[in-house]
Design an enzyme around this catalytic site. Structure first.
Site, PDB file in Angstrom:
ATOM      1  N   SER A 100       0.829  -1.199   0.000  1.00  0.00           N
ATOM      2  CA  SER A 100       0.000   0.000   0.000  1.00  0.00           C
ATOM      3  C   SER A 100       0.859   1.244   0.000  1.00  0.00           C
ATOM      4  O   SER A 100       2.001   1.228   0.472  1.00  0.00           O
ATOM      5  CB  SER A 100      -0.881   0.013   1.249  1.00  0.00           C
ATOM      6  OG  SER A 100      -0.060   0.222   2.378  1.00  0.00           O
ATOM      7  N   LYS A 101       0.290   2.302  -0.529  1.00  0.00           N
ATOM      8  CA  LYS A 101       0.976   3.590  -0.583  1.00  0.00           C
ATOM      9  C   LYS A 101       1.360   4.083   0.807  1.00  0.00           C
ATOM     10  O   LYS A 101       2.350   4.767   0.978  1.00  0.00           O
ATOM     11  CB  LYS A 101       0.034   4.624  -1.202  1.00  0.00           C
ATOM     12  CG  LYS A 101       0.279   4.819  -2.671  1.00  0.00           C
ATOM     13  CD  LYS A 101      -0.454   6.056  -3.139  1.00  0.00           C
ATOM     14  CE  LYS A 101      -0.219   6.243  -4.615  1.00  0.00           C
ATOM     15  NZ  LYS A 101      -1.321   6.742  -5.351  1.00  0.00           N
TER      16      LYS A 101
END
Ligand code: GLU
Length: 487
Positions: A261-262
Protein backbone atom coordinates in the site's frame (compact mmCIF):
# COMPACT_ATOMS: atom_id res chain seq x y z
CA UNK A 1 10.95 -27.09 -29.47
CA UNK A 2 8.91 -24.77 -27.26
CA UNK A 3 6.20 -22.83 -28.99
CA UNK A 4 6.97 -19.11 -29.00
CA UNK A 5 4.90 -17.51 -26.24
CA UNK A 6 2.89 -14.40 -27.04
CA UNK A 7 2.43 -12.47 -23.83
CA UNK A 8 0.93 -9.11 -23.05
CA UNK A 9 0.71 -6.58 -20.29
CA UNK A 10 -2.53 -4.68 -20.34
CA UNK A 11 -2.27 -1.74 -17.97
CA UNK A 12 -5.00 0.82 -17.52
CA UNK A 13 -3.53 4.31 -17.64
CA UNK A 14 -3.92 5.55 -14.10
CA UNK A 15 -1.04 8.01 -14.12
CA UNK A 16 1.75 5.77 -12.87
CA UNK A 17 3.04 2.21 -13.21
CA UNK A 18 2.23 0.03 -10.25
CA UNK A 19 5.17 -2.05 -9.09
CA UNK A 20 2.95 -5.14 -9.51
CA UNK A 21 2.41 -4.21 -13.15
CA UNK A 22 6.16 -4.11 -13.59
CA UNK A 23 6.50 -7.54 -12.05
CA UNK A 24 3.86 -9.04 -14.35
CA UNK A 25 5.43 -7.24 -17.33
CA UNK A 26 8.80 -8.75 -16.48
CA UNK A 27 7.40 -12.27 -16.18
CA UNK A 28 5.69 -11.71 -19.55
CA UNK A 29 8.91 -10.39 -20.98
CA UNK A 30 11.07 -13.25 -19.68
CA UNK A 31 8.65 -15.85 -21.00
CA UNK A 32 8.33 -14.33 -24.44
CA UNK A 33 12.07 -13.78 -24.89
CA UNK A 34 12.93 -17.24 -23.60
CA UNK A 35 10.71 -18.87 -26.20
CA UNK A 36 11.48 -16.51 -29.08
CA UNK A 37 7.94 -15.13 -28.86
CA UNK A 38 6.54 -11.63 -28.56
CA UNK A 39 5.89 -9.27 -25.68
CA UNK A 40 2.95 -6.99 -26.28
CA UNK A 41 1.90 -3.84 -24.47
CA UNK A 42 -1.77 -3.00 -24.66
CA UNK A 43 -3.11 0.12 -23.04
CA UNK A 44 -6.60 -0.57 -21.71
CA UNK A 45 -8.18 2.85 -21.71
CA UNK A 46 -11.81 2.16 -22.58
CA UNK A 47 -13.11 3.43 -19.26
CA UNK A 48 -13.77 7.02 -20.22
CA UNK A 49 -14.67 8.01 -16.66
CA UNK A 50 -11.25 7.01 -15.40
CA UNK A 51 -9.15 8.57 -18.13
CA UNK A 52 -6.17 10.51 -16.84
CA UNK A 53 -4.56 13.08 -19.12
CA UNK A 54 -1.02 12.10 -20.18
CA UNK A 55 -1.16 8.78 -18.33
CA UNK A 56 -0.61 6.63 -21.41
CA UNK A 57 2.45 8.62 -22.44
CA UNK A 58 3.86 8.42 -18.94
CA UNK A 59 3.37 4.64 -18.77
CA UNK A 60 5.14 4.19 -22.07
CA UNK A 61 7.94 6.49 -20.99
CA UNK A 62 8.47 4.34 -17.91
CA UNK A 63 8.62 1.13 -19.95
CA UNK A 64 11.16 2.75 -22.17
CA UNK A 65 13.31 4.00 -19.26
CA UNK A 66 13.40 0.43 -18.04
CA UNK A 67 14.25 -0.86 -21.51
CA UNK A 68 11.25 -3.19 -21.49
CA UNK A 69 10.04 -2.66 -25.02
CA UNK A 70 7.09 -4.15 -26.85
CA UNK A 71 7.60 -6.26 -29.93
CA UNK A 72 4.47 -5.55 -31.86
CA UNK A 73 2.26 -2.70 -32.93
CA UNK A 74 -1.36 -2.04 -33.82
CA UNK A 75 -1.52 -3.13 -37.40
CA UNK A 76 -4.44 -5.26 -38.46
CA UNK A 77 -4.63 -6.61 -41.97
CA UNK A 78 -7.81 -6.41 -44.02
CA UNK A 79 -8.69 -10.00 -43.19
CA UNK A 80 -8.48 -9.27 -39.49
CA UNK A 81 -5.15 -11.03 -38.93
CA UNK A 82 -2.13 -9.25 -37.53
CA UNK A 83 0.82 -7.85 -39.35
CA UNK A 84 3.96 -8.22 -37.30
CA UNK A 85 5.46 -4.77 -37.30
CA UNK A 86 7.78 -4.74 -34.37
CA UNK A 87 8.52 -1.05 -34.63
CA UNK A 88 5.04 0.29 -34.18
CA UNK A 89 2.62 0.34 -31.35
CA UNK A 90 1.80 -0.39 -28.71
CA UNK A 91 -1.86 -1.25 -28.95
CA UNK A 92 -4.24 1.29 -27.50
CA UNK A 93 -7.79 0.09 -26.98
CA UNK A 94 -9.45 3.46 -27.43
CA UNK A 95 -8.02 3.44 -30.97
CA UNK A 96 -9.63 0.07 -31.64
CA UNK A 97 -13.22 0.75 -30.65
CA UNK A 98 -14.76 -0.38 -33.94
CA UNK A 99 -13.25 -3.81 -33.46
CA UNK A 100 -15.33 -4.84 -30.46
CA UNK A 101 -18.89 -4.09 -31.60
CA UNK A 102 -19.21 -7.00 -34.11
CA UNK A 103 -18.36 -9.48 -31.34
CA UNK A 104 -21.08 -8.01 -29.15
CA UNK A 105 -23.47 -8.37 -32.12
CA UNK A 106 -22.48 -12.02 -32.48
CA UNK A 107 -23.22 -12.65 -28.82
CA UNK A 108 -26.58 -10.86 -29.11
CA UNK A 109 -27.42 -12.88 -32.23
CA UNK A 110 -26.56 -16.13 -30.44
CA UNK A 111 -28.71 -15.22 -27.45
CA UNK A 112 -25.56 -15.13 -25.28
CA UNK A 113 -26.02 -11.45 -24.48
CA UNK A 114 -28.96 -9.10 -23.98
CA UNK A 115 -29.70 -5.40 -23.70
CA UNK A 116 -30.38 -4.06 -20.24
CA UNK A 117 -32.26 -0.79 -19.76
CA UNK A 118 -32.13 -0.66 -15.98
CA UNK A 119 -31.28 2.74 -14.58
CA UNK A 120 -28.35 3.32 -12.23
CA UNK A 121 -30.83 4.08 -9.46
CA UNK A 122 -32.61 0.76 -9.89
CA UNK A 123 -29.34 -1.15 -9.89
CA UNK A 124 -28.12 0.61 -6.77
CA UNK A 125 -31.39 -0.11 -4.99
CA UNK A 126 -31.27 -3.73 -6.08
CA UNK A 127 -27.71 -4.15 -4.81
CA UNK A 128 -28.49 -2.53 -1.48
CA UNK A 129 -31.40 -4.86 -1.00
CA UNK A 130 -29.27 -7.87 -1.88
CA UNK A 131 -26.65 -6.77 0.59
CA UNK A 132 -29.25 -6.24 3.30
CA UNK A 133 -30.54 -9.77 2.78
CA UNK A 134 -27.00 -11.18 2.65
CA UNK A 135 -27.15 -12.23 -1.00
CA UNK A 136 -24.20 -11.81 -3.38
CA UNK A 137 -24.83 -8.59 -5.32
CA UNK A 138 -25.76 -9.70 -8.81
CA UNK A 139 -27.96 -8.44 -11.62
CA UNK A 140 -31.47 -9.88 -11.16
CA UNK A 141 -32.05 -10.33 -14.91
CA UNK A 142 -35.13 -8.10 -14.95
CA UNK A 143 -34.39 -7.12 -18.56
CA UNK A 144 -33.92 -10.72 -19.67
CA UNK A 145 -37.60 -11.20 -18.97
CA UNK A 146 -38.66 -8.44 -21.39
CA UNK A 147 -40.53 -9.56 -24.52
CA UNK A 148 -38.77 -9.29 -27.88
CA UNK A 149 -41.24 -6.67 -29.17
CA UNK A 150 -40.67 -4.44 -26.20
CA UNK A 151 -36.89 -4.75 -26.53
CA UNK A 152 -37.04 -3.92 -30.24
CA UNK A 153 -39.21 -0.88 -29.57
CA UNK A 154 -37.08 0.48 -26.75
CA UNK A 155 -33.94 0.04 -28.84
CA UNK A 156 -35.63 1.75 -31.80
CA UNK A 157 -36.60 4.63 -29.50
CA UNK A 158 -32.92 5.04 -28.69
CA UNK A 159 -33.35 4.28 -25.00
CA UNK A 160 -30.10 4.19 -23.05
CA UNK A 161 -28.96 0.65 -22.41
CA UNK A 162 -26.01 -1.58 -21.78
CA UNK A 163 -25.34 -5.07 -23.15
CA UNK A 164 -24.92 -7.86 -20.62
CA UNK A 165 -23.61 -11.36 -21.07
CA UNK A 166 -26.01 -14.14 -20.24
CA UNK A 167 -24.05 -16.43 -17.97
CA UNK A 168 -25.10 -19.99 -18.78
CA UNK A 169 -25.94 -22.61 -16.17
CA UNK A 170 -23.30 -25.06 -15.03
CA UNK A 171 -19.72 -24.80 -13.89
CA UNK A 172 -16.66 -23.11 -15.29
CA UNK A 173 -13.25 -24.64 -14.80
CA UNK A 174 -9.88 -23.34 -15.88
CA UNK A 175 -6.27 -24.29 -15.26
CA UNK A 176 -3.94 -21.78 -13.73
CA UNK A 177 -0.20 -22.43 -13.81
CA UNK A 178 0.30 -20.84 -10.39
CA UNK A 179 -2.94 -21.81 -8.65
CA UNK A 180 -3.86 -25.13 -10.22
CA UNK A 181 -7.44 -25.93 -11.21
CA UNK A 182 -9.94 -23.17 -10.50
CA UNK A 183 -13.60 -24.06 -10.60
CA UNK A 184 -16.69 -21.90 -10.03
CA UNK A 185 -20.43 -22.41 -10.11
CA UNK A 186 -21.84 -20.20 -12.83
CA UNK A 187 -24.75 -19.36 -10.54
CA UNK A 188 -22.23 -17.29 -8.54
CA UNK A 189 -21.36 -15.17 -11.56
CA UNK A 190 -22.94 -11.86 -12.45
CA UNK A 191 -24.32 -11.12 -15.93
CA UNK A 192 -21.39 -8.86 -16.63
CA UNK A 193 -21.86 -5.68 -18.65
CA UNK A 194 -20.00 -6.10 -21.95
CA UNK A 195 -20.85 -2.82 -23.60
CA UNK A 196 -21.66 0.39 -21.79
CA UNK A 197 -24.38 2.87 -22.72
CA UNK A 198 -21.73 5.11 -24.32
CA UNK A 199 -20.99 2.29 -26.77
CA UNK A 200 -17.56 1.58 -25.25
CA UNK A 201 -16.74 -2.03 -24.45
CA UNK A 202 -16.02 -2.90 -20.85
CA UNK A 203 -12.69 -4.37 -19.79
CA UNK A 204 -14.17 -7.89 -19.90
CA UNK A 205 -15.31 -7.66 -23.50
CA UNK A 206 -12.23 -5.88 -24.77
CA UNK A 207 -9.77 -8.15 -22.98
CA UNK A 208 -11.32 -11.30 -24.41
CA UNK A 209 -11.48 -9.96 -27.96
CA UNK A 210 -7.98 -8.48 -27.87
CA UNK A 211 -6.31 -11.48 -26.31
CA UNK A 212 -7.82 -13.53 -29.11
CA UNK A 213 -6.99 -11.12 -31.94
CA UNK A 214 -3.46 -10.74 -30.64
CA UNK A 215 -3.17 -14.52 -30.33
CA UNK A 216 -2.03 -14.26 -26.73
CA UNK A 217 -0.81 -17.66 -25.57
CA UNK A 218 -0.25 -16.83 -21.90
CA UNK A 219 -2.36 -14.44 -19.85
CA UNK A 220 -0.37 -13.36 -16.81
CA UNK A 221 -1.96 -10.94 -14.36
CA UNK A 222 -2.39 -10.19 -10.68
CA UNK A 223 -4.47 -12.60 -8.62
CA UNK A 224 -7.08 -9.91 -8.01
CA UNK A 225 -8.34 -10.77 -11.50
CA UNK A 226 -9.20 -14.39 -10.67
CA UNK A 227 -12.91 -13.64 -10.15
CA UNK A 228 -13.06 -12.19 -13.68
CA UNK A 229 -11.42 -15.12 -15.42
CA UNK A 230 -14.41 -17.52 -15.40
CA UNK A 231 -16.45 -14.85 -17.16
CA UNK A 232 -13.73 -14.50 -19.74
CA UNK A 233 -13.57 -18.26 -20.25
CA UNK A 234 -17.33 -18.33 -20.79
CA UNK A 235 -17.08 -15.51 -23.34
CA UNK A 236 -14.20 -17.28 -25.11
CA UNK A 237 -16.30 -20.42 -25.37
CA UNK A 238 -19.31 -18.46 -26.66
CA UNK A 239 -17.15 -16.83 -29.34
CA UNK A 240 -15.27 -20.01 -30.24
CA UNK A 241 -11.91 -18.64 -29.12
CA UNK A 242 -8.99 -20.74 -27.86
CA UNK A 243 -8.52 -20.46 -24.11
CA UNK A 244 -4.98 -19.22 -23.32
CA UNK A 245 -2.79 -20.45 -20.49
CA UNK A 246 -3.58 -18.47 -17.36
CA UNK A 247 -1.19 -17.55 -14.58
CA UNK A 248 -2.45 -15.32 -11.79
CA UNK A 249 0.54 -14.05 -9.90
CA UNK A 250 0.27 -13.48 -6.16
CA UNK A 251 0.08 -10.09 -4.55
CA UNK A 252 3.03 -8.01 -3.50
CA UNK A 253 3.15 -7.41 0.23
CA UNK A 254 4.53 -4.82 2.62
CA UNK A 255 7.14 -5.97 5.14
CA UNK A 256 4.32 -6.69 7.64
CA UNK A 257 2.69 -9.00 5.06
CA UNK A 258 -0.24 -6.70 4.39
CA UNK A 259 -1.14 -5.89 0.79
CA UNK A 260 1.32 -3.43 -0.72
CA UNK A 261 0.00 0.00 0.00
CA UNK A 262 0.98 3.59 -0.58
CA UNK A 263 0.76 4.21 3.13
CA UNK A 264 3.71 1.92 3.86
CA UNK A 265 5.93 2.72 0.91
CA UNK A 266 6.05 3.47 -2.75
CA UNK A 267 3.87 1.57 -5.17
CA UNK A 268 4.80 3.51 -8.30
CA UNK A 269 7.76 2.41 -10.39
CA UNK A 270 8.38 6.08 -11.20
CA UNK A 271 8.96 6.78 -7.50
CA UNK A 272 11.62 4.09 -7.33
CA UNK A 273 13.38 5.54 -10.36
CA UNK A 274 13.18 9.01 -8.85
CA UNK A 275 14.62 7.69 -5.61
CA UNK A 276 17.72 6.64 -7.50
CA UNK A 277 17.36 2.95 -8.15
CA UNK A 278 19.01 1.85 -11.38
CA UNK A 279 16.64 0.32 -13.94
CA UNK A 280 18.75 -2.86 -14.06
CA UNK A 281 18.67 -3.27 -10.28
CA UNK A 282 14.94 -2.61 -10.17
CA UNK A 283 14.37 -5.21 -12.87
CA UNK A 284 16.47 -7.76 -11.01
CA UNK A 285 14.67 -7.04 -7.75
CA UNK A 286 11.11 -6.91 -9.07
CA UNK A 287 11.67 -9.75 -11.55
CA UNK A 288 12.63 -12.08 -8.71
CA UNK A 289 9.75 -11.24 -6.37
CA UNK A 290 8.09 -14.59 -5.79
CA UNK A 291 10.46 -16.31 -8.18
CA UNK A 292 14.12 -17.08 -7.66
CA UNK A 293 15.69 -19.04 -10.52
CA UNK A 294 18.22 -20.95 -8.41
CA UNK A 295 17.56 -19.98 -4.82
CA UNK A 296 21.29 -19.69 -4.14
CA UNK A 297 21.89 -16.06 -5.07
CA UNK A 298 20.06 -12.80 -5.63
CA UNK A 299 21.83 -11.02 -8.47
CA UNK A 300 20.91 -12.16 -11.97
CA UNK A 301 21.46 -10.49 -15.30
CA UNK A 302 18.44 -9.86 -17.48
CA UNK A 303 19.61 -12.62 -19.81
CA UNK A 304 19.86 -15.07 -16.92
CA UNK A 305 16.36 -14.19 -15.81
CA UNK A 306 15.11 -14.74 -19.35
CA UNK A 307 16.91 -18.07 -19.65
CA UNK A 308 15.92 -19.40 -16.24
CA UNK A 309 12.37 -18.11 -15.92
CA UNK A 310 9.89 -20.83 -15.06
CA UNK A 311 6.26 -19.88 -14.62
CA UNK A 312 5.52 -23.09 -12.76
CA UNK A 313 8.04 -22.08 -10.07
CA UNK A 314 6.30 -18.80 -9.24
CA UNK A 315 5.33 -19.00 -5.58
CA UNK A 316 1.65 -19.13 -4.65
CA UNK A 317 2.09 -16.99 -1.56
CA UNK A 318 2.40 -13.21 -1.67
CA UNK A 319 5.87 -11.80 -2.22
CA UNK A 320 7.23 -9.37 0.36
CA UNK A 321 8.89 -6.19 -0.93
CA UNK A 322 12.04 -5.94 1.13
CA UNK A 323 13.43 -2.46 0.51
CA UNK A 324 16.69 -3.19 2.33
CA UNK A 325 17.31 -5.92 -0.18
CA UNK A 326 16.56 -3.51 -3.02
CA UNK A 327 19.07 -1.03 -1.54
CA UNK A 328 21.67 -3.76 -1.31
CA UNK A 329 20.96 -4.90 -4.84
CA UNK A 330 21.20 -1.38 -6.19
CA UNK A 331 24.61 -1.09 -4.59
CA UNK A 332 25.72 -4.32 -6.28
CA UNK A 333 24.74 -2.83 -9.62
CA UNK A 334 26.36 0.51 -8.83
CA UNK A 335 29.65 -1.26 -8.11
CA UNK A 336 29.65 -2.74 -11.58
CA UNK A 337 29.39 0.61 -13.37
CA UNK A 338 32.32 2.16 -15.20
CA UNK A 339 33.42 5.81 -14.87
CA UNK A 340 31.18 7.11 -17.69
CA UNK A 341 28.22 5.01 -16.65
CA UNK A 342 28.37 6.33 -13.10
CA UNK A 343 28.44 9.89 -14.40
CA UNK A 344 25.41 9.25 -16.62
CA UNK A 345 23.48 7.58 -13.83
CA UNK A 346 24.28 10.45 -11.45
CA UNK A 347 23.51 13.27 -13.90
CA UNK A 348 19.83 13.77 -13.00
CA UNK A 349 20.55 13.57 -9.29
CA UNK A 350 23.33 16.14 -8.78
CA UNK A 351 23.79 19.80 -9.56
CA UNK A 352 27.49 19.65 -10.29
CA UNK A 353 29.05 19.12 -13.73
CA UNK A 354 29.31 15.35 -14.06
CA UNK A 355 31.50 15.73 -17.16
CA UNK A 356 34.24 17.37 -15.07
CA UNK A 357 36.91 14.65 -14.67
CA UNK A 358 37.34 15.35 -10.96
CA UNK A 359 33.60 14.99 -10.35
CA UNK A 360 33.55 11.82 -12.42
CA UNK A 361 36.23 10.28 -10.26
CA UNK A 362 34.48 11.42 -7.08
CA UNK A 363 31.23 9.80 -8.23
CA UNK A 364 33.11 6.67 -9.17
CA UNK A 365 34.65 6.40 -5.71
CA UNK A 366 31.48 7.22 -3.83
CA UNK A 367 29.26 4.79 -5.75
CA UNK A 368 30.71 2.02 -3.60
CA UNK A 369 29.52 3.79 -0.50
CA UNK A 370 25.97 4.75 -1.43
CA UNK A 371 22.83 2.71 -2.01
CA UNK A 372 20.79 5.10 -4.11
CA UNK A 373 21.66 7.69 -6.72
CA UNK A 374 19.98 10.41 -4.69
CA UNK A 375 22.76 10.01 -2.11
CA UNK A 376 25.32 11.27 -4.62
CA UNK A 377 24.38 14.90 -3.99
CA UNK A 378 25.68 14.66 -0.45
CA UNK A 379 28.43 12.16 -1.12
CA UNK A 380 30.36 14.48 -3.44
CA UNK A 381 30.33 17.47 -1.09
CA UNK A 382 33.74 16.62 0.47
CA UNK A 383 35.30 16.81 -2.99
CA UNK A 384 33.71 20.03 -4.17
CA UNK A 385 33.69 21.93 -0.91
CA UNK A 386 35.94 21.47 2.07
CA UNK A 387 36.08 22.58 5.68
CA UNK A 388 39.66 22.44 6.91
CA UNK A 389 39.75 20.10 9.93
CA UNK A 390 41.10 21.15 13.31
CA UNK A 391 44.22 19.72 14.97
CA UNK A 392 42.31 17.33 17.20
CA UNK A 393 40.48 15.72 14.32
CA UNK A 394 43.64 15.35 12.28
CA UNK A 395 45.54 13.66 15.09
CA UNK A 396 45.25 9.90 15.28
CA UNK A 397 44.08 8.67 18.66
CA UNK A 398 47.21 6.55 19.12
CA UNK A 399 49.52 9.46 18.31
CA UNK A 400 49.86 13.22 18.80
CA UNK A 401 49.70 16.48 16.84
CA UNK A 402 53.48 16.79 16.54
CA UNK A 403 53.71 13.35 14.93
CA UNK A 404 50.73 14.11 12.67
CA UNK A 405 52.59 17.17 11.44
CA UNK A 406 55.78 15.23 10.76
CA UNK A 407 53.87 12.51 8.91
CA UNK A 408 51.92 14.99 6.83
CA UNK A 409 55.08 16.84 5.87
CA UNK A 410 56.71 13.57 4.87
CA UNK A 411 53.86 12.32 2.77
CA UNK A 412 53.45 15.80 1.26
CA UNK A 413 57.01 15.66 -0.03
CA UNK A 414 56.35 12.20 -1.46
CA UNK A 415 53.23 13.42 -3.27
CA UNK A 416 54.90 16.58 -4.52
CA UNK A 417 57.78 14.58 -5.94
CA UNK A 418 55.73 11.81 -7.57
CA UNK A 419 55.14 11.90 -11.32
CA UNK A 420 51.75 12.96 -12.73
CA UNK A 421 50.97 9.55 -14.09
CA UNK A 422 50.30 8.10 -10.63
CA UNK A 423 46.91 9.85 -10.89
CA UNK A 424 46.00 7.85 -13.96
CA UNK A 425 44.88 4.97 -11.86
CA UNK A 426 43.65 4.61 -8.32
CA UNK A 427 45.91 1.65 -7.66
CA UNK A 428 49.02 3.56 -8.78
CA UNK A 429 48.38 6.20 -6.11
CA UNK A 430 47.74 3.56 -3.52
CA UNK A 431 50.85 1.57 -4.44
CA UNK A 432 53.00 4.68 -4.30
CA UNK A 433 51.89 5.72 -0.82
CA UNK A 434 52.06 2.18 0.55
CA UNK A 435 55.56 1.77 -0.84
CA UNK A 436 56.55 5.06 0.81
CA UNK A 437 55.26 3.84 4.18
CA UNK A 438 57.03 0.54 3.84
CA UNK A 439 60.31 1.97 2.66
CA UNK A 440 60.44 4.38 5.60
CA UNK A 441 59.19 1.79 8.07
CA UNK A 442 56.29 3.98 9.15
CA UNK A 443 53.01 2.90 10.68
CA UNK A 444 49.93 2.90 8.50
CA UNK A 445 47.79 4.58 11.14
CA UNK A 446 50.26 7.36 11.85
CA UNK A 447 50.42 8.31 8.18
CA UNK A 448 47.07 7.39 6.73
CA UNK A 449 44.79 8.75 9.45
CA UNK A 450 46.08 12.35 9.32
CA UNK A 451 46.38 12.13 5.56
CA UNK A 452 42.77 11.04 5.11
CA UNK A 453 41.43 13.69 7.49
CA UNK A 454 43.58 16.36 5.87
CA UNK A 455 42.16 15.46 2.47
CA UNK A 456 38.52 14.88 3.35
CA UNK A 457 38.01 17.02 6.43
CA UNK A 458 35.82 14.21 7.74
CA UNK A 459 35.96 11.54 10.43
CA UNK A 460 34.32 9.12 8.05
CA UNK A 461 35.13 9.17 4.38
CA UNK A 462 36.58 7.29 1.45
CA UNK A 463 40.24 6.25 1.77
CA UNK A 464 43.15 8.72 1.47
CA UNK A 465 44.20 6.98 -1.77
CA UNK A 466 40.77 7.58 -3.25
CA UNK A 467 40.89 11.23 -2.23
CA UNK A 468 44.35 11.67 -3.74
CA UNK A 469 43.21 10.08 -6.97
CA UNK A 470 40.04 12.17 -7.18
CA UNK A 471 41.52 15.51 -6.14
CA UNK A 472 44.79 15.25 -8.06
CA UNK A 473 48.11 16.63 -6.98
CA UNK A 474 47.40 20.36 -6.72
CA UNK A 475 44.22 20.22 -4.66
CA UNK A 476 45.63 17.44 -2.49
CA UNK A 477 48.73 19.48 -1.67
CA UNK A 478 46.60 22.50 -0.90
CA UNK A 479 44.50 20.55 1.59
CA UNK A 480 47.54 18.91 3.19
CA UNK A 481 49.15 22.35 3.61
CA UNK A 482 46.03 23.66 5.29
CA UNK A 483 46.12 20.77 7.72
CA UNK A 484 49.81 21.21 8.45
CA UNK A 485 49.11 24.89 9.19
CA UNK A 486 46.73 24.08 12.08
CA UNK A 487 48.99 21.53 13.71
N1 GLU B 1 -6.54 -3.54 -17.56
C1 GLU B 1 -6.33 -4.50 -16.54
C2 GLU B 1 -5.46 -3.85 -15.48
O1 GLU B 1 -5.48 -2.67 -15.37
C3 GLU B 1 -5.67 -5.72 -17.12
C4 GLU B 1 -5.92 -7.01 -16.44
C5 GLU B 1 -5.47 -8.14 -17.34
O2 GLU B 1 -4.25 -8.30 -17.47
O3 GLU B 1 -6.31 -8.77 -17.93
O4 GLU B 1 -4.74 -4.45 -14.73
Amino acid sequence: MTTPARTRIAPSPTGYMHIGTLRTSLFDYFLSKQTGGKFIIRIEDTDQERLVEGATESLLATFSKLGILHDEGPFLQDDGSLTQKGDVGPYIQSERLDIYRPYVETLLGQGDAYPCFCSRERLTEMREEQRATKQTPKYDRACLALGQDEVTKRLADGEAHVIRMKVPEGQTVFEDVVRGTVSVNNSDLDDQVLMKSDGFPTYHMAVVVDDNLMAISHVLRGEEWIPSTPKHVILMNMLGFDVPTFAHVPLLLNADKTKLSKRQGDVAVEDYLEKGYLPAALINFVGTLGFNPTGDREVYTLQELIDMFDLSKVKKSGAVMNIEKLDWMNQQYLKELGLDEVAEAARPFVEVDVDDPMIMRALFVERERIHRLTEFAEAIVPYTGYDAPDAETITWKKSDAADAKVQLEGVRAEIAGAPDDIYENLSYVEDRIKAYIEKNELSNGNVLWPLRIALSGLQKSASPFEFLWVLGREESLKRIDQAIAVL
